[in-house]
Design an enzyme around this catalytic site. Structure first.
Site, mmCIF file in Angstrom:
data_model
loop_
_atom_site.group_PDB
_atom_site.id
_atom_site.type_symbol
_atom_site.label_atom_id
_atom_site.label_comp_id
_atom_site.label_asym_id
_atom_site.label_seq_id
_atom_site.Cartn_x
_atom_site.Cartn_y
_atom_site.Cartn_z
ATOM 1 N N GLY A 45 0.841 -1.189 0.000
ATOM 2 C CA GLY A 45 0.000 0.000 0.000
ATOM 3 C C GLY A 45 0.874 1.235 0.000
ATOM 4 O O GLY A 45 2.022 1.205 0.469
ATOM 5 N N GLN A 50 2.733 9.903 1.517
ATOM 6 C CA GLN A 50 4.034 9.235 1.540
ATOM 7 C C GLN A 50 4.908 9.611 0.348
ATOM 8 O O GLN A 50 6.105 9.346 0.354
ATOM 9 C CB GLN A 50 3.853 7.721 1.592
ATOM 10 C CG GLN A 50 3.254 7.234 2.899
ATOM 11 C CD GLN A 50 3.083 5.745 2.882
ATOM 12 O OE1 GLN A 50 2.091 5.226 2.372
ATOM 13 N NE2 GLN A 50 4.074 5.038 3.411
ATOM 14 N N CYS A 98 5.779 -0.181 7.477
ATOM 15 C CA CYS A 98 5.379 0.974 6.677
ATOM 16 C C CYS A 98 6.584 1.456 5.877
ATOM 17 O O CYS A 98 7.696 1.536 6.415
ATOM 18 C CB CYS A 98 4.880 2.082 7.606
ATOM 19 S SG CYS A 98 4.345 3.578 6.761
ATOM 20 N N LEU A 99 6.363 1.776 4.622
ATOM 21 C CA LEU A 99 7.455 2.269 3.787
ATOM 22 C C LEU A 99 8.028 3.588 4.310
ATOM 23 O O LEU A 99 9.194 3.891 4.068
ATOM 24 C CB LEU A 99 6.987 2.430 2.339
ATOM 25 C CG LEU A 99 6.576 1.133 1.639
ATOM 26 C CD1 LEU A 99 6.009 1.425 0.255
ATOM 27 C CD2 LEU A 99 7.731 0.157 1.564
ATOM 28 N N HIS A 140 -4.678 0.933 7.339
ATOM 29 C CA HIS A 140 -3.322 1.478 7.494
ATOM 30 C C HIS A 140 -3.126 2.677 6.562
ATOM 31 O O HIS A 140 -2.669 3.742 6.992
ATOM 32 C CB HIS A 140 -2.307 0.373 7.188
ATOM 33 C CG HIS A 140 -0.884 0.820 7.231
ATOM 34 N ND1 HIS A 140 -0.018 0.443 8.232
ATOM 35 C CD2 HIS A 140 -0.153 1.608 6.390
ATOM 36 C CE1 HIS A 140 1.173 0.983 8.001
ATOM 37 N NE2 HIS A 140 1.117 1.693 6.888
ATOM 38 N N HIS A 144 -2.903 7.321 7.001
ATOM 39 C CA HIS A 144 -1.964 8.297 6.434
ATOM 40 C C HIS A 144 -2.697 9.558 5.964
ATOM 41 O O HIS A 144 -2.156 10.659 6.054
ATOM 42 C CB HIS A 144 -1.201 7.698 5.245
ATOM 43 C CG HIS A 144 -0.060 6.824 5.630
ATOM 44 N ND1 HIS A 144 1.046 7.280 6.308
ATOM 45 C CD2 HIS A 144 0.155 5.499 5.404
ATOM 46 C CE1 HIS A 144 1.893 6.292 6.492
ATOM 47 N NE2 HIS A 144 1.373 5.196 5.960
#
Length: 184
Positions: A45, A50, A98-99, A140, A144
């Site tokens: 995702g 992000q 999480c990235l 998730h 963000h």
């Protein structure tokens, strides 16, 4: 095009993302770039904050979970201006990463089912229900858009334990294997 992924500590990750005009904007090129970026970084995702854009958009693809969880529902898609209207079901504990928070994963509890309204990349409105891992990925990524991250769901003790690692990410000491906007 692979875009840089913003890391913990970047202000855009804590902003409330703004709704977008679905009718007059073509999001397909951005969505394609987001999928390419997500796959390159090994994610399932990716939310627009992000990649430095404080807009209400995220993409998901649950396919990578298929090998470890053969019964997982496969869903790939974009969610524009999403609204989770309901969360219900059993509490579902799962280790999340999480990235934007590289090299950290922790168990997070979420509800097992959701109902969500959203527009897809073609501007078509949907109301859908998801459960299991797909619901979790959506929850998730949705956080963000509200300026939240999975570490916000952890206990105070866990946050204290992770403080140094999070500081290392925020100060650039942690270097992920993918592109970020920070200077090397």
């Amino acid at each position: 095009m692979i875009l840089p992924i913003y890391l913990y500590g970047e202000p855009v990750l804590r902003k409330l993302a703004e709704e977008v005009d679905v009718e007059s904007t073509d999001f397909k090129p951005l969505i394609a770039d987001m999928f390419e970026t997500m796959y390159h970084a090994g994610g399932v995702g990716l939310a627009a904050p992000q990649i430095g854009k404080a807009i209400r958009l995220f993409v998901i693809d649950s396919e990578p979970f298929k090998e470890a969880f053969p019964d997982v529902q496969i869903y790939k898609g974009a969610f524009i201006n999403p609204i989770i209207t309901e969360e219900w079901g059993d509490n579902f504990v799962f280790s999340e990463g999480c990235l934007s928070i590289p090299q950290i994963s922790e168990e997070v509890t979420r509800k097992s089912q959701i109902r969500i309204e959203f527009f897809d990349e073609n501007g078509t409105f949907h109301e859908a229900e998801f459960d299991g891992l797909v619901a979790r990925i959506i929850q998730h990524e949705y956080e963000h858009l509200d300026g939240r991250m999975f570490v916000d769901n952890l206990s105070q003790i866990k946050k204290i334990v992770l403080k140094r690692q999070l500081t290392d990410i925020a100060t650039g000491k942690t270097k992920p294997a993918y592109k970020t906007p920070r200077k090397k």
